[in-house]
Structure formats: C-alpha cells, structure tokens
Design an enzyme around this catalytic site. Structure first.
Site, PDB file in Angstrom:
ATOM      1  N   LEU A  96       0.832  -1.211   0.000  1.00  0.00           N
ATOM      2  CA  LEU A  96       0.000   0.000   0.000  1.00  0.00           C
ATOM      3  C   LEU A  96       0.861   1.253   0.000  1.00  0.00           C
ATOM      4  O   LEU A  96       0.485   2.281  -0.528  1.00  0.00           O
ATOM      5  CB  LEU A  96      -0.924   0.017   1.221  1.00  0.00           C
ATOM      6  CG  LEU A  96      -2.062  -1.010   1.239  1.00  0.00           C
ATOM      7  CD1 LEU A  96      -2.727  -1.058   2.603  1.00  0.00           C
ATOM      8  CD2 LEU A  96      -3.095  -0.696   0.167  1.00  0.00           C
TER       9      LEU A  96
ATOM     10  N   SER B 145       4.684   3.246   1.923  1.00  0.00           N
ATOM     11  CA  SER B 145       5.590   3.300   3.075  1.00  0.00           C
ATOM     12  C   SER B 145       5.446   4.622   3.782  1.00  0.00           C
ATOM     13  O   SER B 145       5.182   5.647   3.162  1.00  0.00           O
ATOM     14  CB  SER B 145       7.036   3.159   2.610  1.00  0.00           C
ATOM     15  OG  SER B 145       7.246   1.842   2.233  1.00  0.00           O
TER      16      SER B 145
ATOM     17  N   THR C   4       6.427  -0.124   6.312  1.00  0.00           N
ATOM     18  CA  THR C   4       5.660  -0.339   5.089  1.00  0.00           C
ATOM     19  C   THR C   4       4.301  -0.955   5.412  1.00  0.00           C
ATOM     20  O   THR C   4       4.196  -1.803   6.295  1.00  0.00           O
ATOM     21  CB  THR C   4       6.449  -1.284   4.152  1.00  0.00           C
ATOM     22  OG1 THR C   4       7.745  -0.731   3.989  1.00  0.00           O
ATOM     23  CG2 THR C   4       5.792  -1.429   2.805  1.00  0.00           C
TER      24      THR C   4
ATOM     25  N   LYS D 221       1.214  -3.755   8.914  1.00  0.00           N
ATOM     26  CA  LYS D 221       2.273  -2.741   8.967  1.00  0.00           C
ATOM     27  C   LYS D 221       3.525  -3.410   9.479  1.00  0.00           C
ATOM     28  O   LYS D 221       3.527  -4.004  10.568  1.00  0.00           O
ATOM     29  CB  LYS D 221       1.860  -1.598   9.885  1.00  0.00           C
ATOM     30  CG  LYS D 221       0.702  -0.845   9.307  1.00  0.00           C
ATOM     31  CD  LYS D 221       0.819   0.632   9.492  1.00  0.00           C
ATOM     32  CE  LYS D 221      -0.237   1.281   8.636  1.00  0.00           C
ATOM     33  NZ  LYS D 221      -0.505   2.635   8.998  1.00  0.00           N
TER      34      LYS D 221
ATOM     35  N   ASP E 170      -0.286  12.078  16.518  1.00  0.00           N
ATOM     36  CA  ASP E 170       0.121  12.232  15.122  1.00  0.00           C
ATOM     37  C   ASP E 170      -1.111  12.287  14.210  1.00  0.00           C
ATOM     38  O   ASP E 170      -1.154  11.640  13.173  1.00  0.00           O
ATOM     39  CB  ASP E 170       1.036  11.056  14.737  1.00  0.00           C
ATOM     40  CG  ASP E 170       1.797  11.332  13.451  1.00  0.00           C
ATOM     41  OD1 ASP E 170       1.866  12.510  13.035  1.00  0.00           O
ATOM     42  OD2 ASP E 170       2.318  10.367  12.850  1.00  0.00           O
TER      43      ASP E 170
HETATM   44  N1  LIG Z   1      -5.831   0.803   7.473  1.00  0.00           N
HETATM   45  C1  LIG Z   1      -5.530   1.192   6.243  1.00  0.00           C
HETATM   46  N2  LIG Z   1      -6.433   1.055   5.248  1.00  0.00           N
HETATM   47  C2  LIG Z   1      -6.136   1.466   3.999  1.00  0.00           C
HETATM   48  N3  LIG Z   1      -4.965   1.997   3.631  1.00  0.00           N
HETATM   49  C3  LIG Z   1      -4.014   2.149   4.574  1.00  0.00           C
HETATM   50  C4  LIG Z   1      -4.243   1.759   5.928  1.00  0.00           C
HETATM   51  N4  LIG Z   1      -3.139   2.039   6.650  1.00  0.00           N
HETATM   52  C5  LIG Z   1      -2.265   2.588   5.790  1.00  0.00           C
HETATM   53  N5  LIG Z   1      -2.774   2.648   4.547  1.00  0.00           N
HETATM   54  C6  LIG Z   1      -2.100   3.196   3.367  1.00  0.00           C
HETATM   55  O1  LIG Z   1      -0.817   2.650   3.292  1.00  0.00           O
HETATM   56  C7  LIG Z   1       0.127   3.638   2.897  1.00  0.00           C
HETATM   57  C8  LIG Z   1       1.251   3.676   3.932  1.00  0.00           C
HETATM   58  O2  LIG Z   1       0.695   4.017   5.185  1.00  0.00           O
HETATM   59  P1  LIG Z   1       1.582   4.334   6.479  1.00  0.00           P
HETATM   60  O3  LIG Z   1       0.638   4.584   7.592  1.00  0.00           O
HETATM   61  O4  LIG Z   1       2.596   3.273   6.669  1.00  0.00           O
HETATM   62  O5  LIG Z   1       2.341   5.622   6.123  1.00  0.00           O
HETATM   63  P2  LIG Z   1       1.823   7.090   5.961  1.00  0.00           P
HETATM   64  O6  LIG Z   1       0.524   7.230   6.654  1.00  0.00           O
HETATM   65  O7  LIG Z   1       1.834   7.376   4.514  1.00  0.00           O
HETATM   66  O8  LIG Z   1       2.930   7.910   6.705  1.00  0.00           O
HETATM   67  P3  LIG Z   1       3.208   8.061   8.280  1.00  0.00           P
HETATM   68  O9  LIG Z   1       4.178   7.039   8.624  1.00  0.00           O
HETATM   69  O10 LIG Z   1       3.726   9.409   8.404  1.00  0.00           O
HETATM   70  O11 LIG Z   1       1.908   7.842   8.982  1.00  0.00           O
HETATM   71  C9  LIG Z   1      -0.628   4.938   2.777  1.00  0.00           C
HETATM   72  O12 LIG Z   1      -0.926   5.159   1.424  1.00  0.00           O
HETATM   73  C10 LIG Z   1      -1.907   4.704   3.513  1.00  0.00           C
HETATM   74  O13 LIG Z   1      -2.974   5.409   2.948  1.00  0.00           O
END
Ligand SMILES: Nc1ncnc2c1ncn2[C@@H]1O[C@H](COP(=O)(O)OP(=O)(O)OP(=O)(O)O)[C@@H](O)[C@H]1O
Length: 658
Positions: free
Chosen positions: A27, A29, A34, A54, A151
């Site tokens: 999805l 990082s 990731t 994650k 956050d």
């Molecule tokens: N529960 C979820 N459902 C759908 N998509 C998700 C979910 N969690 C994360 N994603 C997607 O996965 C990708 C990576 O998410 P992640 O939370 O690891 O990083 P981020 O939110 O982009 O950055 P940060 O680490 O600053 O929060 C993003 O595009 C996010 O939209």
C-alpha cells in the site's frame, strides 16, 4: 487469446505471515515502515478478510522495549470504536514488528483532499461537518481512555464506507518507549500545536488542535499553516494569525474552527467540549436523526422484503418438494438431504391419509345411498317421485373444484361429503320453494336435511344435495372420522390440490398433524441447525452494527453533561517520541530527501541547514528568509529542502535528549 498454460509465467508465490496473513500488495511506506494489504486466511467473514499489515523494522530494539511494544499493542487491541481503525493483531516476524489492522477501502483523507483539489471542487459543508463530528467522537473516546494520538494528520485518517476512521493509533505510541523527551515532535509539523512547538509538552488538547487543522484542510484543500520551510511553518503556528476562511462555508463552521484553534491549550475546548459547541451539537442531532430515519425505513423495507422472501421461498419449497415427490426414484432419494427426505415422507404420509379419508367417505356415501335406496323402496312411490332434487343437473360446471373433502355440520353432527357441487341460484331456490310448497315432503326435506347457508358458503360451493339424506331415514350417528378437519371458509377447496393444501402456510398446518408420527432424526436436527447458523451469518451486517454504534456515540456525546477534565500530567507522561520511532523516521527522511535532491545536493543542504539552524532557536521571519536565500545558492530548488529541514530538526531533538 490467453497463452497456453505451459507458456504462462508461473504465478509468484505470495508471502504468508504468521501462518495466516497472505500478502496481496504494497500500500505504501511511511515513517514507521511499510503497509501491505493482506488476506486473513483464517477470517470467515468475507467483508473482514482484507486487512492491513504494517511492517516496522525493529532493528536494534532492546529486549525490554520489545516487551513494551507487545504490551502496548495488547492495550491498543482493546480500543473499540467505529471511528478508530481496529487493531487486530501484532507479532514479531524476524526483524519486524508486525501490526494487523482493519482495512479502509476509501483510502486516507490526504488522498481525498487531493482528489477534490484535482477536480477543482469543494467538499460539501455537510460532508465536512459529518467527518469532523466523527473525528471528534473518536478522539473523545480515546481521550476518555487516556490515550493520545499525537500524530493526527490527513494521512492517518482513513475512510471506510465514507466514514472516518483514525488510523495509526498507537503505532507511534508503541514505538515511543518511555523516553522523557521535552519536545514531543513526532510527525509532520502542519498539525503540531503551539504548546508542542514551544516545548510545553503534549496533552489531549494538542490532539484537538490537530482536528482544527484537519477541519481547515477539508474546507480549504490546503494546510492551515503552510510555509517554505519547517521553521516557516512552525513560526506561523506559534505566532501568526489564523488563515483566511474560504468562501462558501458557513460562519458557524468558521466559529468552530476559531474556537478549536485557540492557541492557549487551557482555553481550547477538549474533544468532548467541541462536540458541545451549539452548531456541532445541532448538526450531530440532525445527523443522528437522519441515520435513525434511514435505519428505520430500511428496517421496515427489510421486514417487507423478508416477508415476501419467506412467502416466495415457501412456495418455491412447496414446488421443489412436489417435483421431488414426483421424481423420487431410488437414485434421487439417495441424493436428497435428510430434511428433504423427511418432508417427502411427511407429504407421502399426508397424501396417504387423504387418500384413506377419501376412500372411507366414498364407502360411507355408498353405504348411505344403499340404505337410502332400501328405505325408498319401502316408501310411498308417489312421494319418492316428488323428491325435489332427484334429477337436478348442475348448470355451472366450471365452478366445480377438483376434489377434496369438507365436513359440514348437519344438525350439529359433522357430515362428510364431497365438496363443491352446484348450488342453485336465488331464482332456482325460489323455483324449489314453489315445489316445496306444492309438496310438503320437499319442505320437510329442506328443514331437516339441508344445512342453512353458512357464512363460509359464499358463491356456489355447497355440498351436493343429492348425496344428503333425511336424518330420519337413518338414526345411526355418523361419527366424525379421525383426522378429519373442520375447515373454515378460509380453507376453501380452492386451496387444496390432491387432497393437500396448496398454500404453503396451510400446508404447514396440514402437515403438522403428522409431525408427531415423524420424530425427526438427529441427522435432520443437525441439518436444521446448520441452516440456521448459515442464515444468521448471512444476516449479520457488521456495517449496520457500526452505524448503530456511531448513533449511540452521538447520543452519548449529546447526553454527556460533564466536561472531560483537563488531562495534563498523565497525558504528558503517556509517552514521548521514543528512540525507535525517531531512528526510523530519521532513516526514512534521509532516504526520501536523497531521492528528491540527489546525494550531492542533499549533503550540501544538510550541512548548511544544520549550521544555520543549530543554536538559533526562535528564528524570526527575516532570518528565515535569509536562510532560504542561502539555500537557493547551493541547491536548485530550496523548497525541496523541506525534508532536510525536518531531518535537521529531528537530529537536533535527538541530540538534546542524549
Ligand atoms: N488501514 C488502512 N487502510 C487502507 N490503507 C491504509 C491503511 N493504513 C495505511 N494505509 C495506506 O498505506 C500507505 C502507507 O501508510 P503508512 O501509515 O505506513 O504511512 P503514511 O501514513 O503514509 O505515513 P506516516 O508514517 O507518516 O503515517 C498509505 O498510502 C496509507 O494510505
């Protein structure tokens, strides 16, 4: 045309973690690792099969920190709210700490804002208000449990069925450790509150500040505080006026924004208080009522659908059983389910009983006729000739039903007779009455033998008078036959086919008579149970439960009279940005900045900014401009150095802690 199988590229075997989660796709990082879309192979509910994994590199995580993370994860699993991404599982896999959460198919709010920006359209105010209320409800829930997010940002807010879900709850918390860090710099500066930037510690109001920033982002499709560099953003948050409210949104919503973005945390409302701001409370009430109405009308519709479905399936069932009955040869019998076999047996039993009744009554009729003839022979031949209905012929044969029996009362005694013979019309009745007047014997007949018209005997369906006999001719009581039913008009012969009620609900009553004779076997019981469980699984609508939960949350928020106490000490102690999170973030930021600027430019910008920033806290705007001018001389695009600026700031914070 698809390639033949042997020429096709072999499918790459998908990774399965913890013997349960099959990795489908990446999805993206973030700062902490990731995110992958996975299929939960052990989940039975189709709607919940897809989840998010994650993967966070723990690298040099100390053993006691690992225990902390696992403990923290266990606590987070207990957070259960429709506005919070459900935390399902966590485990260690090699060098990675893995977290399994709910999947939100609508993506994050950052993506949603980008979509609107691209389309050059505004997010409707009603939608903004709805999302903000959902957000505040979720924040209130966790604050009540003394959990801070720390956050909150559009990339951490997800949409599932267009409803808000806060994600990454606790991921930062898990990785925070217990480091007592004066600064609690965690993520992107856009949503950071003035107290955090001024090193006054993070508390629950800091999360509320972030909600205010998110509200602005939804209406303006840009951050509330933007700047050319990290310091520029920070300066605006701490010092400058609030950003301009975009046109097209109400002044009431603006007032909410102004109220939430109060710089002094002591004056800023808590999540619970924000939900009480009259405009928000009123909107919440309206939303709740709309959901309730929809819910009720859906329930009503569902009930109607269910009833018609039941009727259709009962009819289908009946047709199916008829078909099976006709074709139940040996091989088919073997292939039938125990339930089907039981029903066929029941039907056969019922049909046999109907046949037996038919034969018995025919026999009785024959006996009656015989006795009648014998008696007639001993009667006056003149009177016999004058019998009023002896030669009556039906004139409306089309009204005759196909068969079946009914018991009708004759002088309080049930009398079984074939149903549906022709009944004379009013005119014919008159004719007959004339005859009767002429003939006293006929009149006696009408009084003693012919049951008066019952309310259920509408139309032309009455017993054939020719088969009735004068009560005086035979005084032997006619005993009602076993299992003979006395039908009301509702159970008319039109409802019967081959002696068995045609309407499913009548058939059910009819068959129920034979129920006792057929004790269902355990095998059958088990099958019935299985069917029930399968149905209840099908009917369980998780989404509806969530809507109901959300409605309850709104009601609770509206009912709540006490305001949430200011959470200070415990909140501040709830955790700071720990070494693992910081190290991961530094690593990721470095990689991202190098990718953007190239290694050489990155190195130049990094050492310049480190030099320019270090030891100069509280930069003012003039100095900021100077820094940017300096940057412009060493890199092609100074604005791309924003990530380097963040990195330098983080490194500075880390050095302070050490
Ligand atoms: N529960 C979820 N459902 C759908 N998509 C998700 C979910 N969690 C994360 N994603 C997607 O996965 C990708 C990576 O998410 P992640 O939370 O690891 O990083 P981020 O939110 O982009 O950055 P940060 O680490 O600053 O929060 C993003 O595009 C996010 O939209």
């Amino acid at each position: 045309m698809p390639l033949p199988k042997h020429l096709q590229k072999p499918e790459k075997k998908k990774r399965v973690l913890a013997n349960r989660y099959r990795v489908e796709k990446r999805l993206g990082s973030g700062n902490f690792g990731t995110a992958w879309l996975v299929t939960d192979l052990k989940c039975k509910d189709e709607k919940e099969k897809l989840k998010v994994l994650k993967e966070i590199a723990v690298g040099e995580l100390q053993p006691d920190e690992t225990v902390d993370a696992v403990h923290e994860a266990t606590l987070l699993r207990k957070l259960d709210h429709p506005g919070i991404v459900k935390f399902h599982d966590s485990f260690l896999e090699g060098d990675f700490f893995c977290i399994i959460t709910e999947y939100c198919e609508g993506g994050d709010l950052d993506g949603k804002v980008a979509e609107y920006k691209k389309k050059k359209t505004r997010i409707p105010e009603a939608q903004v208000v709805e999302w903000i209320i959902q957000l505040l409800l979720a924040v209130q829930y966790m604050h009540d449990r003394r959990v801070l997010h720390r956050d909150l940002k559009s990339r951490n807010i997800f949409l599932r069925n267009n409803r808000i879900k806060i994600g990454d709850f606790g991921i930062s918390r898990i990785l925070m450790g217990s480091t007592d860090m004066a600064s609690t710099f965690v993520g992107t500066p856009y949503y950071m509150s003035p107290e955090v930037l001024k090193h006054e510690g993070y508390n629950s109001k800091s999360d509320v500040w972030s909600v205010g920033c998110l509200l602005y982002e939804l209406v303006a499709l840009q951050h509330a505080f933007e700047g050319e560099s990290l310091m520029g953003v920070m300066y605006k948050i701490v010092e400058s006026n609030l950003p301009q409210w975009p046109s097209g949104y109400s002044k009431e919503l603006k007032a909410v924004f102004v109220r939430i973005l109060e710089r002094d945390p002591a004056k800023r409302p808590s999540a619970s208080e924000s939900l009480k701001i009259p405009f928000i409370a009123k909107q919440m009430m309206l939303i709740k009522n709309t959901i309730m109405e929809k819910h009720h009308s859906k329930e009503h519709k569902d009930n109607i659908n269910l009833e018609s479905q039941q009727l259709v399936s009962a009819m289908k069932g009946r047709m199916h059983m008829d078909a099976l009955k006709q074709e139940s040869d040996d091989s088919k019998w073997k292939n039938m389910t125990p339930r089907e076999r039981m029903r066929i047996k029941k039907m056969q039993k019922a049909d046999e009983e109907a046949e037996r009744l038919k034969k018995a009554s025919q026999q009785q009729l024959q006996d009656n006729a015989q006795r009648y003839n014998q008696n007639r022979q001993s009667m006056d031949p003149y009177e016999t000739r004058r019998l009023p209905w002896a030669d009556h012929r039906p004139t409306r044969s089309q009204t005759q039903p196909k068969g079946g029996f009914a018991t009708i009362p004759v002088h309080d005694r049930p009398y079984t007779a074939p149903m549906g013979r022709y009944m004379p019309t009013e005119d014919e009745d008159e004719e007959e009455e004339e005859d009767e007047e002429e003939n006293p014997f006929g009149a006696r007949y009408s009084q003693t033998m012919i049951p008066s018209r019952q309310p259920w005997q509408t139309g032309t369906l009455v017993p054939d008078r020719t088969t009735l006999r004068p009560a005086s001719f035979d005084d032997r009581p006619i005993t009602p036959m076993k299992n003979t039913m006395v039908y009301s008009r509702e159970y008319s012969t039109l409802d019967f086919k081959d002696g068995v009620p045609d309407k499913p609900e009548l058939a059910e009553t009819y068959y129920s008579q034979f129920e006792d004779e057929f004790e269902p076997s355990e095998e059958v019981d088990e099958e019935a149970d299985r069917t029930l469980v399968a149905n209840s699984n099908m009917e369980a609508d998780e989404d509806e439960d969530e809507v109901e939960d959300l409605m309850n949350c709104m009601q609770n928020a509206l009912d709540k009279s006490d305001t949430v106490k200011m959470q200070t000490l415990a909140d501040t102690e709830a955790g700071a940005f720990g070494p693992i999170a910081r190290d991961t973030k530094i690593k990721n930021l470095t990689a991202e900045a190098i990718r953007k600027l190239g290694e050489e430019q990155f190195e130049r910008a990094h050492s310049y900014l480190k030099q320019a920033r270090f030891g100069k806290p509280g930069e003012n705007q003039a100095e900021e401009k100077e820094i940017m001018r300096g940057l412009a001389q060493i890199v092609e695009s100074p604005t791309d150095c924003f990530l380097v600026d963040q990195l330098v700031f983080l490194e500075y914070q880390a050095s302070m802690t050490m």
